[in-house]
Design a protein around this motif. Structure first.
Motif, short mmCIF file in Angstrom:
data_model
loop_
_atom_site.label_atom_id
_atom_site.label_comp_id
_atom_site.label_asym_id
_atom_site.label_seq_id
_atom_site.Cartn_x
_atom_site.Cartn_y
_atom_site.Cartn_z
N UNK A 12 0.65 -1.18 -0.07
CA UNK A 12 0.04 -0.01 0.03
C UNK A 12 0.99 1.32 -0.09
N UNK A 13 0.97 2.07 -1.21
CA UNK A 13 1.87 3.23 -1.19
C UNK A 13 1.54 4.24 -0.03
N UNK A 14 0.37 4.31 0.46
CA UNK A 14 -0.01 5.38 1.30
C UNK A 14 0.82 5.04 2.70
N UNK A 15 0.78 3.55 3.06
CA UNK A 15 1.68 3.16 4.19
C UNK A 15 3.06 3.34 4.09
N UNK A 16 3.42 3.04 2.73
CA UNK A 16 4.90 3.44 2.61
C UNK A 16 5.47 4.77 2.99
N UNK A 305 10.51 -2.83 -5.84
CA UNK A 305 11.51 -3.65 -5.08
C UNK A 305 11.22 -3.48 -3.56
N UNK A 306 10.94 -4.89 -3.22
CA UNK A 306 10.45 -5.14 -1.73
C UNK A 306 11.22 -5.95 -0.96
N UNK A 307 10.92 -6.43 0.22
CA UNK A 307 11.59 -7.18 0.96
C UNK A 307 11.70 -8.46 0.29
N UNK A 329 11.04 -1.41 4.03
CA UNK A 329 11.94 -2.45 4.33
C UNK A 329 13.06 -3.06 3.49
N UNK A 330 12.56 -2.69 2.02
CA UNK A 330 13.68 -3.19 1.17
C UNK A 330 14.77 -1.92 1.17
N UNK A 331 14.51 -0.67 1.39
CA UNK A 331 15.56 0.15 1.76
C UNK A 331 16.54 -0.29 2.85
N UNK A 332 15.87 -0.92 3.66
CA UNK A 332 16.98 -1.35 4.72
C UNK A 332 17.90 -2.23 4.31
#
Ligand code: NAD
Length: 422
Positions: A12-16, A305-307, A329-332
């Motif tokens: 969900x982009x809003x959560x992101x 690009x996700x976990x 989480x992918x950023x991390x």
């Protein structure tokens, strides 16, 4: 055709967007109330509207226009036509516009719009009817001083022309500054078509320097070959890099010796897809993102690009042409692995920057030449990249958090200076 707003994306982009905001806001001393204001939208409009179809039937479509923030100026943001459009997606895209404008220091707030539709299923006449009716429906929010739309996924200069004409018909005189990304003939700006890709190129060249990768050695992979992906690929190709793979919604192609991008652009114009381009190997769309390369340019949709795949990304730099392609989480995971990300709110800000130039030119009725536009755009993108890099080094954070810190700080300070009305 009426559909409720539902969370249809796995991500969900809003959560992101809110999580990205929260991560950066933690570094800033912002009053709790102001922070709450900044993590919410300012106003949201849903419109359900009829469109007369070619067969004489009437179909109802749903569209949205959301203003996230207008503290720094009129709200600015594109209009998307896609079957997956949801209110939450439009909210996220509107918030990202606020931070994008603040990151590059242009005097706009953030907005976004969307209609739930696959425009490829409509005739040209139906597309015009839908666009003009949607423009009428959102005209209560739209104006050169208040809210200025632009193109996004599946919308283009012709659609902007219909929006400008519809608004102008309501007013009784021409109002070119109500929308940007228009054709040149009616007040569009030179350089707008390539602007987002040019910004991607300028920031990518900066990142290559940071990572000490010579541009002539750089291997590039591009996901999405629309406005942003094709211009980014062409400009990086012109800068001397090798584009080894490209994908679109239909499939992906690969040639490790590099693709002839001008010929690929002609192929896409003729066939509608990158698929089938001579002397290339077809590859899986998901595998495209995981290819070994120096720069990966996601230029399609959010949540790519996700976990689930961040461990398998083999790029050294990710240049986010798309909005929201990477989840927190992918950023991390990517940060841990030393992958340098040029965040969307910086990387793809070239489009809104030249939209700003277009708006200024329309208001003044005085037009600039190509060189002036490219030079000013280059200066803004380079300066913004270096400023964000400075914050990254000072605070010891990743590039996205650095860009957010800078952007949120600007908007929060402006809010406090203006004061809370009444
Ligand atoms: P576009 O409609 O011109 O092109 C989109 C491209 O993505 C097409 O090639 C399409 O086939 C491809 N695509 C769609 N779904 C895909 C999928 N599931 N897998 C692979 N490819 C897929 O759109 P655009 O204007 O180039 O926008 C692309 C991204 O850039 C969006 O995230 C948009 O918000 C962002 N963006 C656009 C601008 C602009 O000026 N147009 C500015 C800033 C950011």
């Amino acid at each position: 055709m009426l559909r409720e707003t539902t969370l249809e994306h796995a991500v969900n982009p809003w959560n992101v967007a809110r999580e990205q905001f929260d991560r950066a806001a933690a570094y800033l001393d912002i009053k709790a109330g102001v922070r709450e204001m900044l993590r919410n939208t300012k106003r949201e409009l849903t419109v359900n509207f009829p469109v007369k179809m070619d067969d004489g039937s009437v179909q109802i479509f749903t569209g949205y226009r959301v203003h996230h923030n207008t503290v720094l100026g009129p709200s600015k943001g594109g209009i998307r036509y896609h079957t997956d459009v949801t209110m939450d997606e439009v909210r996220a895209l509107a918030m990202w516009m606020t931070w994008k404008c603040a990151t590059v220091g242009i005097p706009f707030g953030g907005a976004k719009g969307g209609v739930i539709v696959d425009p490829k299923t409509l005739s040209r006449q139906e597309l015009e009817h839908l666009t003009r009716r949607y423009a009428s429906e959102i005209s209560i929010l739209m104006s050169p001083e208040g809210d200025i739309p632009a193109p996004d996924v599946n919308t283009n200069a012709q659609i902007m022309a219909w929006i400008m004409d519809t608004y102008s018909m309501h007013r009784g005189y021409s109002v070119p500054a109500v929308v940007t990304g228009k054709p040149l003939e009616i007040g569009g700006s030179l350089g707008r078509a390539d602007a987002t890709g040019r910004g991607v190129m300028v920031t990518t060249l900066e990142a290559l320097q940071v990572m000490e990768i010579p541009v002539h050695d750089a291997e590039i992979v591009v996901q999405g070959f629309g406005n942003v992906g094709s211009a980014s690929a062409r400009l990086m190709h012109d800068a001397g890099a090798r584009i080894i793979a490209v994908g679109d919604v239909f499939g992906a192609i690969y040639n490790r010796h590099g693709l002839d991008i001008p010929s690929l652009v002609s192929h896409v114009q003729a066939t509608g897809s990158v698929v089938g381009f001579p002397e290339t190997e077809p590859i899986d769309k998901a595998a495209l993102l995981e290819l070994e390369c120096d720069v990966l340019i996601p230029a399609a949709l959010e949540g790519q690009i996700t976990r689930a795949n961040a461990d398998r990304i083999h790029a050294r730099i990710i240049a986010e042409g798309a909005n929201g392609p990477t989840t927190p989480d992918a950023d991390d995971i990517l940060h841990e692995r030393g992958i340098f990300i040029i965040p969307d709110i910086l990387c793809n800000a070239g489009g809104v920057t030249v939209s700003y130039f277009e708006w200024v030119q329309d208001l003044q009725q005085f037009f600039w030449n190509d060189d002036e536009i490219d030079k000013r755009l280059g200066q803004i993108m380079t300066r913004s990249f270096r400023d964000v890099l400075g914050v990254m080094r000072d605070k010891g954070v990743d590039m996205r958090t650095a860009a957010y810190i800078r952007a949120i700080d600007r908007v929060a300070k402006a809010t406090m200076i203006r004061g809370i009305y009444p």
